[in-house]
Scaffold this active site. Structure first.
Site, mmCIF file in Angstrom:
data_model
loop_
_atom_site.group_PDB
_atom_site.id
_atom_site.type_symbol
_atom_site.label_atom_id
_atom_site.label_comp_id
_atom_site.label_asym_id
_atom_site.label_seq_id
_atom_site.Cartn_x
_atom_site.Cartn_y
_atom_site.Cartn_z
ATOM 1 N N THR A 193 5.368 5.070 -2.436
ATOM 2 C CA THR A 193 5.573 5.367 -3.953
ATOM 3 C C THR A 193 5.456 6.830 -4.154
ATOM 4 O OG1 THR A 193 5.384 4.773 -6.236
ATOM 5 C CG2 THR A 193 3.249 4.876 -4.789
ATOM 6 N N GLU A 280 -5.398 7.325 -4.376
ATOM 7 C CA GLU A 280 -6.133 6.452 -5.205
ATOM 8 C C GLU A 280 -7.600 6.287 -5.027
ATOM 9 O OE1 GLU A 280 -2.379 4.665 -7.911
ATOM 10 O OE2 GLU A 280 -3.416 3.619 -6.278
ATOM 11 N N ASN A 404 -5.858 0.706 -9.819
ATOM 12 C CA ASN A 404 -4.471 -0.511 -9.825
ATOM 13 C C ASN A 404 -4.737 -1.606 -10.741
ATOM 14 O OD1 ASN A 404 -2.371 0.465 -7.525
ATOM 15 N ND2 ASN A 404 -4.454 1.073 -6.770
#
Length: 409
Positions: A193, A280, A404
Site C-alpha cells: 500500500t 506502522e 490498524n
C-alpha cells in the site's frame, strides 16, 4: 517512532526542470491536512509505471494502466489521500475518470494524458465535490519548489514525509533526481500500500524508461515487506522530462546509461527503505540477506518466509534471540529438497547456526547484543547455488495492532 528516519529539509530537495507541483487541503477525510497533489510535466516527458498485482485493484490503478497504454504522452498526475477509491465498482471508475478530466480541463490536456492515484480507506466513495475543489486549488498553486509539500500531501498513516533528491554528474553536465513515497502498512511485494514517484530531468526514451522502472521496482519496492498484505492501490512511477542537456538515453547502451540507471535504482531503494523505517509501529529495521540459493525464486521464498513470519517479527520486537523461529521459517519457505545440514545462519556478525545446527561457539548473550540494536541483518546461506537476494522488513509491535485497529476512527 520511525527507525533512523528524519524529515528531509525542503532545501535539500532539488526542483526538477519540467516538473511543477501544487497541493491542497480538500478535507477528503480529515480537516487541516494536505491531501491532494497535482504534478504537471513538460511536453515530451517520458513516463512509466508499475502497479499492484492484487486482482482487486482500485479504480485509479485501472485508469492509470489504460492511460499509459493509450500512448498519448502523460503530462500530469493527480493524487488524493484519505480514500482509496477501491471496491467502489462502476462509480469508482467514473470518479477516477472525472478526476483526470478535471485536471485535463485546467491544464489544457486530454484526460488520457493524466494519471490518477488514490490511497486511504477501501470500500468508500470519493467525496467528489471536495476533491474537485481541491484540484482547482492545487493547480492554482503549481510551482517548482514543492517536493516536501508533495511528500506530505500523499501521506496516510505515515508519521513522516518521505523524499529523496540528488544531483548526478553525467558526462560534462549534471542531472537531477527527486522523488517521494508513502506507505507504512499493508506492505508486501508486488507491491504494497505504497505510492512512489521519482522524477529526473534526464532524457530517457520511453521503452528504456519502461524497462528501467520495472528493474528499479524489483530492486526496491518489490523487496520490502512489513505485514505481508498486498494492497489494492500500489503504484510506482518514474518520470523523465528530458530538460537536461547532459544525457540522451535512447537505447540503454550509451556510455552514460549505467550511471543514470544506477542513480534511479539507488533513489528507488532509498524511498522504499524509508517506507520500512516508518512501518506502522516499527522499532527495528531488518535486512534479510539470503545467499547460496539455487535460483532467485528460492532466495525470495526464504527471505519472505522470514520477513512475513509473525513469530520472527514479534521476537525482534521483544529483542528476544529466539532464533529457532528463523530456521523454522527457512524450513517452510517451500523448497522441497532443502538440505538442512547445509544451512548457515548469521545474526549480524554472529555465527548462530552451522550446518543446520547451533554453532558450538554461539552464546545467547551474543545474539542478545545484536537483537538490542535498532538495525539488524539476518544472513542465511542455503548451500545450494550462487543466487542471492535482499529484503527489508520490520518487527511487529503493540502499536502496529493499535494503529490498524483504530485506522478508520
Amino acid at each position: 517512532m520511525p527507525v533512523n528516519l528524519n524529515v528531509p529539509s525542503a532545501e535539500s530537495l532539488h526542483p526538477v526542470a519540467g516538473v511543477d507541483m501544487g497541493y491542497a487541503m480538500a478535507q477528503i477525510r480529515k480537516p487541516n491536512r494536505k491531501d491532494v497533489l497535482v504534478v504537471s510535466l513538460s511536453e515530451g516527458a517520458s513516463v512509466a509505471g508499475v502497479f499492484t498485482k492484487n486482482r482487486f485493484c482500485a479504480a485509479p490503478v485501472q485508469v492509470c494502466q489504460a492511460h499509459l497504454q493509450a500512448g498519448k504522452g502523460i503530462r500530469a498526475l493527480v493524487v488524493n489521500t484519505g480514500c482509496a477509491n477501491a471496491g467502489t465498482g462502476e462509480r469508482g471508475l467514473a470518479d477516477a475518470r472525472a478526476t483526470t478530466a478535471k485536471v485535463a480541463e485546467l491544464l489544457g490536456l486530454s484526460p488520457e494524458q493524466v494519471l490518477v492515484f488514490s490511497t486511504g480507506v477501501i470500500l468508500e466513495n470519493l467525496p467528489m465535490d471536495r476533491l474537485l475543489l481541491g484540484i482547482d486549488q492545487a493547480v492554482a498553486g503549481l510551482g517548482k519548489a514543492n517536493w516536501l509539500d508533495a511528500a506530505t500531501a500523499i501521506m496516510t498513516t505515515d508519521t513522516l514525509p518521505k523524499a529523496t533528491s540528488r544531483k548526478v554528474k553525467v558526462g560534462q553536465g549534471d542531472i537531477t533526481l527527486s522523488g517521494v513515497s508513502k506507505g507504512a502498512g499493508m506492505i508486501r511485494p508486488n507491491m504494497a500500500t505504497m505510492l512512489g514517484f521519482l522524477c529526473t530531468d534526464a532524457r530517457i526514451a520511453p521503452p528504456v524508461l519502461d524497462r528501467w522502472t520495472k528493474a528499479c521496482a524489483d530492486a526496491s519496492f518489490n523487496r520490502i515487506t512489513i505485514d505481508g498484505d498486498t494492497s489494492t492501490n500500489d503504484s510506482f512511477v518514474i518520470m523523465a522530462t528530458g530538460q537536461s542537456a547532459a544525457v540522451n538515453i535512447q537505447t540503454g547502451d550509451e556510455p552514460e546509461a549505467s550511471v543514470v540507471f544506477q542513480a534511479l535504482r539507488e533513489a528507488s531503494i532509498e524511498l522504499a527503505q524509508a517506507i520500512v523505517r516508518d512501518g506502522e509501529g516499527a522499532t527495528k529495521f531488518i535486512t534479510i540477506e539470503v545467499e547460496e540459493a539455487g535460483n532467485e525464486d528460492e532466495a525470495l521464498k526464504v527471505a519472505y518466509a522470514i520477513g512475513h513470519s509473525p513469530l520472527v517479527k514479534t521476537a525482534f520486537f521483544a529483542s528476544d534471540p529466539n532464533l529457532g523461529r528463523i530456521l523454522a521459517a527457512v524450513g517452510y519457505a517451500g523448497i522441497d529438497d532443502l538440505d538442512q545440514t547445509k544451512i548457515q545462519l548469521y545474526l549480524g556478525d554472529v555465527y548462530v547456526a552451522k550446518n543446520g545446527g547451533r554453532h558450538p561457539d554461539y552464546r545467547e548473550e551474543q545474539g542478545q547484543a545484536v537483537m538490542n540494536q535498532s538495525e539488524i541483518t539476518v544472513r542465511v546461506l542455503l548451500g545450494r547455488g550462487k543466487a542471492r537476494t535482499t529484503v527489508w522488513t520490520t518487527d511487529f509491535s503493540h502499536e502496529y495492532v493499535s494503529i490498524n485497529a483504530d485506522y478508520r476512527s
